[in-house]
Design a protein around this motif. Structure first.
Motif, PDB file in Angstrom:
ATOM      1  N   LEU A 114       1.068  -1.307  -0.130  1.00 20.74           N
ATOM      2  CA  LEU A 114       0.025  -0.100   0.094  1.00 20.74           C
ATOM      3  C   LEU A 114       0.969   1.279   0.096  1.00 20.74           C
ATOM      4  O   LEU A 114       0.543   2.338  -0.750  1.00 20.74           O
ATOM      5  CB  LEU A 114      -0.819   0.109   1.147  1.00 20.74           C
ATOM      6  CG  LEU A 114      -1.768   1.332   1.467  1.00 20.74           C
ATOM      7  CD1 LEU A 114      -2.757   1.653   0.188  1.00 20.74           C
ATOM      8  CD2 LEU A 114      -2.541   1.162   2.557  1.00 20.74           C
ATOM      9  N   THR A 115       1.958   1.331   0.822  1.00 20.75           N
ATOM     10  CA  THR A 115       2.721   2.387   0.920  1.00 20.75           C
ATOM     11  C   THR A 115       3.536   2.618  -0.481  1.00 20.75           C
ATOM     12  O   THR A 115       3.708   3.730  -0.886  1.00 20.75           O
ATOM     13  CB  THR A 115       3.843   2.190   1.954  1.00 20.75           C
ATOM     14  OG1 THR A 115       3.177   1.952   3.217  1.00 20.75           O
ATOM     15  CG2 THR A 115       4.643   3.652   2.237  1.00 20.75           C
ATOM     16  N   ALA A 116       4.155   1.391  -1.180  1.00 17.34           N
ATOM     17  CA  ALA A 116       4.490   1.432  -2.460  1.00 17.34           C
ATOM     18  C   ALA A 116       3.510   2.095  -3.607  1.00 17.34           C
ATOM     19  O   ALA A 116       3.880   2.810  -4.281  1.00 17.34           O
ATOM     20  CB  ALA A 116       5.013   0.234  -2.710  1.00 17.34           C
ATOM     21  N   LEU A 117       2.090   1.724  -3.208  1.00 20.46           N
ATOM     22  CA  LEU A 117       1.146   2.261  -4.254  1.00 20.46           C
ATOM     23  C   LEU A 117       1.126   3.893  -3.970  1.00 20.46           C
ATOM     24  O   LEU A 117       1.134   4.545  -4.998  1.00 20.46           O
ATOM     25  CB  LEU A 117       0.034   1.737  -3.983  1.00 20.46           C
ATOM     26  CG  LEU A 117      -1.220   2.262  -4.620  1.00 20.46           C
ATOM     27  CD1 LEU A 117      -1.202   2.038  -6.331  1.00 20.46           C
ATOM     28  CD2 LEU A 117      -2.528   1.438  -4.307  1.00 20.46           C
ATOM     29  N   GLN A 118       1.099   4.251  -2.634  1.00 20.58           N
ATOM     30  CA  GLN A 118       1.117   5.799  -2.627  1.00 20.58           C
ATOM     31  C   GLN A 118       2.359   6.466  -2.852  1.00 20.58           C
ATOM     32  O   GLN A 118       2.373   7.662  -3.570  1.00 20.58           O
ATOM     33  CB  GLN A 118       0.786   5.932  -1.062  1.00 20.58           C
ATOM     34  CG  GLN A 118      -0.361   5.388  -0.562  1.00 20.58           C
ATOM     35  CD  GLN A 118      -0.582   5.645   0.995  1.00 20.58           C
ATOM     36  OE1 GLN A 118       0.497   5.489   1.792  1.00 20.58           O
ATOM     37  NE2 GLN A 118      -1.772   5.497   1.491  1.00 20.58           N
ATOM     38  N   ALA A 119       3.447   5.797  -2.970  1.00 21.69           N
ATOM     39  CA  ALA A 119       4.632   6.461  -3.337  1.00 21.69           C
ATOM     40  C   ALA A 119       4.682   6.526  -4.681  1.00 21.69           C
ATOM     41  O   ALA A 119       5.068   7.590  -5.387  1.00 21.69           O
ATOM     42  CB  ALA A 119       5.810   5.500  -2.902  1.00 21.69           C
ATOM     43  N   ALA A 120       4.290   5.466  -5.605  1.00 29.05           N
ATOM     44  CA  ALA A 120       3.807   5.458  -6.953  1.00 29.05           C
ATOM     45  C   ALA A 120       3.196   6.689  -7.413  1.00 29.05           C
ATOM     46  O   ALA A 120       3.158   7.177  -8.388  1.00 29.05           O
ATOM     47  CB  ALA A 120       3.426   4.172  -7.504  1.00 29.05           C
ATOM     48  N   PHE A 121       2.181   7.037  -6.527  1.00 27.70           N
ATOM     49  CA  PHE A 121       0.997   7.991  -6.932  1.00 27.70           C
ATOM     50  C   PHE A 121       1.956   9.428  -6.758  1.00 27.70           C
ATOM     51  O   PHE A 121       1.784  10.631  -7.781  1.00 27.70           O
ATOM     52  CB  PHE A 121       0.062   8.291  -6.113  1.00 27.70           C
ATOM     53  CG  PHE A 121      -1.337   7.623  -6.825  1.00 27.70           C
ATOM     54  CD1 PHE A 121      -2.215   8.290  -7.547  1.00 27.70           C
ATOM     55  CD2 PHE A 121      -1.461   6.243  -6.608  1.00 27.70           C
ATOM     56  CE1 PHE A 121      -3.307   7.679  -7.996  1.00 27.70           C
ATOM     57  CE2 PHE A 121      -2.537   5.478  -7.019  1.00 27.70           C
ATOM     58  CZ  PHE A 121      -3.361   6.288  -7.898  1.00 27.70           C
ATOM     59  N   LEU A 122       2.699   9.599  -5.834  1.00 27.96           N
ATOM     60  CA  LEU A 122       3.618  10.772  -5.648  1.00 27.96           C
ATOM     61  C   LEU A 122       4.794  10.856  -6.654  1.00 27.96           C
ATOM     62  O   LEU A 122       5.240  11.950  -6.530  1.00 27.96           O
ATOM     63  CB  LEU A 122       4.068  10.671  -4.204  1.00 27.96           C
ATOM     64  CG  LEU A 122       3.101  10.758  -3.109  1.00 27.96           C
ATOM     65  CD1 LEU A 122       3.903  10.453  -1.582  1.00 27.96           C
ATOM     66  CD2 LEU A 122       2.434  12.097  -3.122  1.00 27.96           C
TER      67      LEU A 122
END
Length: 547
Positions: A114-122
């Motif tokens: 989930l954190t990797a997904l958020q990082a990908a959005f950023l």
């Protein structure tokens, strides 16, 4: 400078790879020797040290606060995962505690994707960008799934244990909850990886790095799931391998520029268009831009005290910074040309102003002469009769041989000349102001009296102090005085003039002793009387300033 930076980066990569190899060696030694706990703990310490070091590097390099915090959270979850794993395998002998430590694996396993997904959005977003609300809301199902795993002993919907056997990670079956957890992890990780691949196309340098890391992760997962024996021997610790892949993928995003960092200043300084140099305290050059001109230490020190101009078009400036000095050069050629042009314009304007000033002075002189001529013409018109009389008197004086008569002619000439002069003064006064003090009229009459006294005529006048009269009225009174005197000067024995205040008016009174008939002047005054040869003329004028 660039080579030094590249050498430092290469050294960090070599150290990282050597530590990973050392961790793999510790894993093999732990299986083949009695020092399982020692090598296992050492391996954990190596991995934890790697992730802490990576987190410190991220904190120093990444500019965007939201991205930095996301990556630090990933590093923290990895460290947590390794601490829990090491505690379970090497320091716990209670089956229940060991089981709950096993359940805790799924906290980082759920939150890292989930954190990797958020990082990908950023990735690639500006500094002020914030995650949308729906993406932050994904923490809720992730947290619910984590609690679902941690409470497995209550429902056994994630891991099911056979009856009568010990509940441990070596004897269990999967429930539908496990597949829900795995599906959620795969969905988050897959979307995050695909989003990273999509954003890699915007990178201007090394865009292949995240693609390599993602491809290697997918390939490892496929081989590991297939159950190949050699993979279990080399990369059997899926926790360690996946954490390394996650770090590699995120680090590749940093390397290719998807994640903004505050590194690369040396290269930026080198290629900047401003010719600048950074020196230490002793003016030894540490960094220099490509177009900076070489400067001697003498010039550098002089630039600290004042601005130094080189080759008449380059200005060198020096300022103190922490640990040294920064010097930069400014091209002032355009400024110099502008100043020269301004100087030329100033001279042109100055010359133009001189011409304009001369023209103005000439015009002022012409206007002054015109005004004088106008006043002289006016005076000549007003005193034309007296001028003609003066010419006749001068002519008679030239022809007169009798001394007594000549003396009397001179007195008359003086009387007429005084009138012309004083009349001119009154005209000039009227040009400046319409009002004058009565003393000015008194002065005119007194000067005329001085000429009359030369002919043995008794004269006297009385004027009030501080009274103001209109200059036009003063001219009228003086003109009346002159006209009467010129008429009877040969028969006049005495003359008395008085000006006195009478209410809102000034009363002009003139008494003259003469044997000549002066009745002709009665029309010019308000009152005309004669008694015993003394003629009395009176008329009134308005006081100046009175309504």
């Amino acid at each position: 400078m660039k080579k030094k930076k590249e050498s430092s980066e290469q050294l960090n990569i070599v150290i990282f790879l050597l530590l990973v190899i050392a961790a793999l060696v510790c894993r093999w030694l732990g299986k083949m020797s009695a020092g399982r706990i020692f090598f296992g703990t050492l391996r954990t310490v190596i991995y934890i040290g790697l992730y802490i070091g990576w987190a410190i590097s991220i904190h120093k390099r990444v500019i965007q606060k939201s991205v930095r915090n996301t990556l630090l959270l990933v590093a923290g979850l990895m460290v947590f995962w390794f601490v829990v794993r090491t505690t379970k395998y090497f320091f716990t002998y209670d089956l229940q505690i060991s089981r709950y430590l096993w359940y805790c694996y799924y906290i980082p396993m759920l939150f890292i994707p989930l954190t990797a997904l958020q990082a990908a959005f950023l990735l690639g977003q500006p500094e002020e960008y914030r995650l949308p609300g729906w993406l932050k809301g994904l923490c809720i199902p992730t947290g619910i799934l984590s609690i679902f795993v941690l409470t497995n002993d209550l429902h056994q919907l994630v891991f099911a244990f056979p009856e009568g056997a010990a509940w441990s990670d070596s004897n269990y079956t999967y429930g539908w909850g496990y597949y829900a957890v795995i599906l959620w992890e795969i969905v988050c990780a897959l979307i995050g990886f695909l989003l990273m691949l999509y954003k890699c196309r915007h990178s201007r340098k090394k865009k292949y790095l995240p693609l390599i890391g993602i491809s290697a992760t997918v390939l490892y997962a496929v081989i590991y799931v297939s159950g190949v024996e050699w993979m279990k021997k080399i990369g059997g610790d899926i926790t360690a391998v996946l954490c390394l892949f996650f770090v590699g993928i995120l680090e590749s995003c940093v390397r290719c520029g998807l994640i903004q960092t505050n590194t690369g200043y040396e290269r930026l300084f080198e290629v900047c268009t401003l010719g600048a140099q950074i020196t230490d305290q002793d003016y030894n050059v540490c960094y220099t831009s490509s177009n900076a001109m070489p400067l001697s230490k003498k010039i550098m020190k002089e630039a600290m005290e004042k601005e130094v101009v080189i080759d008449k078009k380059t200005l060198i400036q020096n300022r103190d910074i922490l640990g040294g000095h920064v010097l930069w050069q400014e091209d002032i050629e355009d400024i110099i040309q502008l100043l020269e042009r301004l100087e030329e314009n100033r001279k042109t304007i100055e010359e133009s102003n001189c011409i304009e000033q001369e023209n103005y002075q000439t015009k002022a002189a012409i206007n002054m002469l015109r005004e004088k001529n106008r006043l002289f013409d006016k005076l000549q018109t007003q005193t034309a009769k007296q001028i003609d009389l003066l010419n006749d008197l001068l002519h008679h004086y030239d022809e007169e041989e009798n001394q007594e008569k000549s003396r009397r002619l001179l007195a008359k000439i003086s009387l007429v000349g005084t009138y012309i002069k004083r009349r001119g003064n009154l005209e000039f006064i009227e040009e400046r102001s319409k009002i004058s003090d009565a003393a000015e009229l008194e002065a005119c009459i007194e000067e005329s009296f001085s000429s009359l006294r030369l002919m043995d005529i008794d004269c006297a006048c009385s004027f009030p102090t501080g009274e103001e009269i209109y200059v036009s009225d003063a001219v009228s009174m003086y003109q009346f005085f002159e006209t009467v005197v010129e008429k009877c000067v040969d028969t006049c024995d005495s003359l008395w003039i008085k000006l006195r205040s009478q209410g809102e008016k000034l009363l002009f009174c003139m008494e003259i002793e003469s044997k000549m008939d002066l009745t002709i002047f009665s029309k010019m005054v308000q009152s005309c009387t004669c008694e015993d040869g003394i003629w009395r003329f009176t008329f009134a004028v308005e006081k100046a300033g009175e309504p």
